[in-house]
Motif scaffolding. Sequence first.
Motif, PDB file in Angstrom:
ATOM      1  N   THR A 171      54.989 -28.548  -8.194  1.00  0.00           N
ATOM      2  CA  THR A 171      54.488 -28.341  -6.843  1.00  0.00           C
ATOM      3  C   THR A 171      55.075 -29.351  -5.853  1.00  0.00           C
ATOM      4  N   ASP A 178      56.310 -35.383 -14.197  1.00  0.00           N
ATOM      5  CA  ASP A 178      55.510 -34.393 -14.928  1.00  0.00           C
ATOM      6  C   ASP A 178      56.396 -33.290 -15.505  1.00  0.00           C
ATOM      7  N   GLN A 353      55.209 -24.681  -9.454  1.00  0.00           N
ATOM      8  CA  GLN A 353      53.791 -25.006  -9.636  1.00  0.00           C
ATOM      9  C   GLN A 353      53.601 -26.040 -10.740  1.00  0.00           C
ATOM     10  N   ASP A 354      52.626 -26.960 -10.525  1.00  0.00           N
ATOM     11  CA  ASP A 354      52.190 -27.816 -11.624  1.00  0.00           C
ATOM     12  C   ASP A 354      51.626 -26.947 -12.747  1.00  0.00           C
ATOM     13  N   VAL A 355      51.873 -27.348 -13.982  1.00  0.00           N
ATOM     14  CA  VAL A 355      51.304 -26.630 -15.120  1.00  0.00           C
ATOM     15  C   VAL A 355      49.822 -26.990 -15.204  1.00  0.00           C
ATOM     16  N   ARG A 356      48.970 -25.977 -15.044  1.00  0.00           N
ATOM     17  CA  ARG A 356      47.530 -26.217 -15.008  1.00  0.00           C
ATOM     18  C   ARG A 356      46.795 -24.902 -15.157  1.00  0.00           C
ATOM     19  N   VAL A 357      45.518 -25.002 -15.464  1.00  0.00           N
ATOM     20  CA  VAL A 357      44.632 -23.837 -15.488  1.00  0.00           C
ATOM     21  C   VAL A 357      43.592 -24.034 -14.394  1.00  0.00           C
ATOM     22  N   ASP A 358      43.451 -23.052 -13.542  1.00  0.00           N
ATOM     23  CA  ASP A 358      42.451 -23.132 -12.479  1.00  0.00           C
ATOM     24  C   ASP A 358      41.051 -23.106 -13.093  1.00  0.00           C
ATOM     25  N   GLN A 364      46.245 -19.275 -15.328  1.00  0.00           N
ATOM     26  CA  GLN A 364      47.280 -20.210 -15.746  1.00  0.00           C
ATOM     27  C   GLN A 364      48.369 -20.291 -14.679  1.00  0.00           C
ATOM     28  N   GLY A 366      52.075 -22.362 -13.522  1.00  0.00           N
ATOM     29  CA  GLY A 366      53.227 -23.045 -14.088  1.00  0.00           C
ATOM     30  C   GLY A 366      54.294 -22.079 -14.574  1.00  0.00           C
TER      31      GLY A 366
END
Length: 484
Positions: A171, A178, A353-358, A364, A366
């Motif tokens: 992001t 990261d 996008q940052d790798v993440r789960v909302d 998901q 990323g």
Amino acid sequence: MQGLFLLSVIFCLVGSCARATPTSPFPHENAVFARQCTPTDIWPKGPGKALVPQAPTAELRTMLAEINTARVEAIIKKLVSFGTRHTLSSQADPVRGIGAARDWLAAEMRSIAAGARSGTNVTITVPSYIQQPASRIPAPTNISDVVATIRGASDPDRVYVITGHYDSRVTDIMNFADDAPGADDDASGVAVVLELLRVMVQRAPPPATIVLAAVAGEEQGLYGADHLAQILDEAGADVQGMFTNDIVGSSKGGEGEIDPFSIRLFAQGMPTAESASQTATRESIGGENDSPARELARFVDEVASNSATGMNVRVIYRLDRFLRGGDHEPFLERGFPAARFTEPHEDFAHQHQDVRVDGATGKQFGDLIEFCDMPFITRVARVNGAALWSLANAPGTPRNVTLDTAVLTNNSTLAWALPRDTAGVAGYEVLWRPTVAPFWTNVVPVGLVSEVTVDVSKDNVVFGVRAVGTNGYRSPAAFPFPAS
């Protein structure tokens, strides 16, 4: 009534008759050419016959079939394994960062080149430079491209280029710490490059030179592609076509659209590198839709939308998507015809996008490999292969094509320069189409000449001239300007 009439003409040219079998993924193999109804429906009437797309040769079909889905997946997995490939990440760490990715790509290309067919001249280079502080580059930074060159057999100064970029991001464009897996953006494009190299070095080299490159610094500002374009420009290379493959990894869009048999090809209109007087002339003669980039895109649509690729090339008459840019731009700025391949429907949750789960939705985010469609990428590689091999085997695009506008006539005289060496050139064809048609509709074979008069008014149609090789391959068309 006039509006209804115009709509009916456009509907015939690009509407319901454009696909005899609407569900077929291979429209060019219909009995009726995909972009017109029947010759009797075309206005104005004129010479020649309906244009039929160039069919892939048996050799080309065999080569495209060798592009391997398992290898595509393995390449993307390997690139993702470096954690991040951010341009500002480590250049020296052997397992993480852009330096590790660069070194693996160079080793992989060298391994492929070592197995090349006897007589095929393949060189692998890693052209690099230090980019001084600039936009998105806070400190002096090494930018390295990894480049494979297959030298042309008889016309090596004529060059065609395909790239993918191997850098990645999250992001925050400046976050190089990261994980930035970059599976779709743009390990997918690099996989296309490596697979094309693998299958093409197993063949006798075509007449023209092929350059296949993994470039860096795209996300920070197209730095690697600019460096490659500058090298070619300074070397005096006659780059007649360039394609960037950027975000070609998924057939599924963010709203759930699935389109596994389409690939977009973005092609610029008014050329970046033309002078003010050239632009004024182009506008005055209605040539806005006939830039070299758009003639290149029409060529790709003709040679690569078929059962050998399993794809439809969706030409987009635009430089790029809104708010985005790509590695074709530095080539266009130097006057080289260039265009961009991108998947049909993008999912922006899986780009930049940052790798993440909302936490609220469980969605998901990323650019993860799980969202890539490997058979789709394989077909995209086949589209690129069909385009590149057809270009490199055809004669070069005709030069100095002019249209005689000295007097008022109801016919049209075109002229062009013959190459110094006509070996391999069987002759030329005049293409024409109604001014409202997006693709060429008619072709007039004229032989190995440098001037011809055709019986259709220049006021009513758009013309192009293309070369025909003794091997049957045809070049992209060149749009004529008024003779001075």
